[in-house]
Motif scaffolding. Structure first.
Motif, short mmCIF file in Angstrom:
data_model
loop_
_atom_site.label_atom_id
_atom_site.label_comp_id
_atom_site.label_asym_id
_atom_site.label_seq_id
_atom_site.Cartn_x
_atom_site.Cartn_y
_atom_site.Cartn_z
N MET A 130 0.85 -1.19 0.00
CA MET A 130 0.00 0.00 0.00
C MET A 130 0.89 1.24 0.00
O MET A 130 1.88 1.30 0.72
N ARG A 131 0.52 2.23 -0.80
CA ARG A 131 1.34 3.45 -0.88
C ARG A 131 0.65 4.59 -0.13
O ARG A 131 -0.56 4.76 -0.18
N TYR A 132 1.50 5.41 0.54
CA TYR A 132 1.01 6.55 1.31
C TYR A 132 1.84 7.79 0.98
O TYR A 132 3.05 7.70 0.76
N PHE A 133 1.16 8.92 0.98
CA PHE A 133 1.84 10.21 0.91
C PHE A 133 1.96 10.78 2.32
O PHE A 133 1.00 10.72 3.10
N VAL A 134 3.13 11.32 2.64
CA VAL A 134 3.37 12.02 3.90
C VAL A 134 3.53 13.50 3.60
O VAL A 134 4.37 13.88 2.78
N GLU A 135 2.75 14.35 4.25
CA GLU A 135 2.93 15.79 4.15
C GLU A 135 3.75 16.23 5.35
O GLU A 135 3.42 15.87 6.50
N LEU A 136 4.78 17.01 5.11
CA LEU A 136 5.69 17.36 6.19
C LEU A 136 6.35 18.71 5.98
O LEU A 136 6.30 19.29 4.88
#
Length: 260
Positions: A1-7
């Motif tokens: 599963m792919r996730y985007f992290v906003e940082l």
């Protein structure tokens, strides 16, 4: 599963985004925290590779997991507990398997801050340039950049760029009542060191070394030796990363944390 992290991160103590063998990087620090939290080796890919000392008020990275996260919001909370104080995560969001933090991005925006007074609280957050500048002259010169696509004059040598072509959609300066100058530039891509080289040259416009037509000639020359020296890293921030709506929408709780 792919996730985007906003940082976001303060780049002051890092060698940049990209992982290095013998120096601290934002990428390696984020990977270590994710690997500890998820109990599996995790690699992250960032939207851009900021250089040593450069900050990100908003950035995006992606990572893959073997097992879907049960609560991405809780993952973001726990990730912030593990990360050092100079890296903050806004959110973790599931995305399509082919969504890519770097290659799916269609535009990026950088901001550069210059402060004209000595300020002990911003000495590592802005370029403290204590000489008068003409913001209107710099703004008029910056507006010329949207007329061009080849930025070889501001491309770092030996950076292995396949092309020096960029599509700039916005570039301009503004001055706050407190004497802080802010340069904003938005484009589909940026060359390594390009923004800092542009700022250094535009500051020379603002202090009277070049006029607008001389700045235009520097752009058209496609000659790096004609540009001024690069502005210091501490004033530069990756400010925004934009994606097609069907790929990713920026979260609502991602306000830039700067006080400017």
């Amino acid at each position: 599963m792919r996730y985007f992290v906003e940082l976001s991160y303060n780049g002051g103590r890092y060698c940049g985004w990209q992982r290095q063998r013998e120096a601290a990087s934002v990428q390696a620090t984020l990977e270590a925290a994710l690997s500890t939290l998820l109990r599996e080796p995790v690699e992250v890919t960032g939207a851009g590779r900021t250089d040593t000392g450069v900050h990100a008020a908003y950035s995006v990275a992606h990572f893959d997991t073997a097992v879907p996260l049960t609560d991405p919001r809780q993952t973001a909370y726990k990730l912030n507990c593990l990360l050092p104080d100079d890296i903050a995560v806004f959110g973790v969001t599931p995305v399509a398997a082919d969504a890519h933090a770097r290659f799916s991005a269609v535009e990026r925006e950088y901001c550069y801050f210059i402060e004209t007074r000595k300020n002990p609280f911003t000495r590592r957050a802005a370029w403290q340039y204590r000489r008068p500048l003409d913001a209107e002259r710099m703004d008029r010169a910056a507006a010329l950049l949207t007329q061009y696509s080849d930025f070889t004059s501001f491309a770092k040598l030996n950076s292995n760029n396949k092309t020096n072509i960029c599509r700039i959609v916005r570039a301009g300066w503004e001055e706050s009542p407190e004497g802080v100058y802010r340069f904003t530039i938005r484009a589909d891509r940026f060359l390594r060191n390009m923004v800092r080289a542009l700022v250094g040259t535009l500051v020379d416009v603002g202090r009277g070394r070049y006029d607008e037509e001389e700045f235009r000639a520097i752009v058209e020359s496609r000659d790096l030796s004609r540009a001024s020296g690069s502005a210091p890293a501490e004033g530069l921030y990756l400010w925004d990363v934009a994606y097609p709506a069907e790929v990713f929408r920026r979260g609502e709780r991602t306000q830039n944390l700067l006080f400017y």
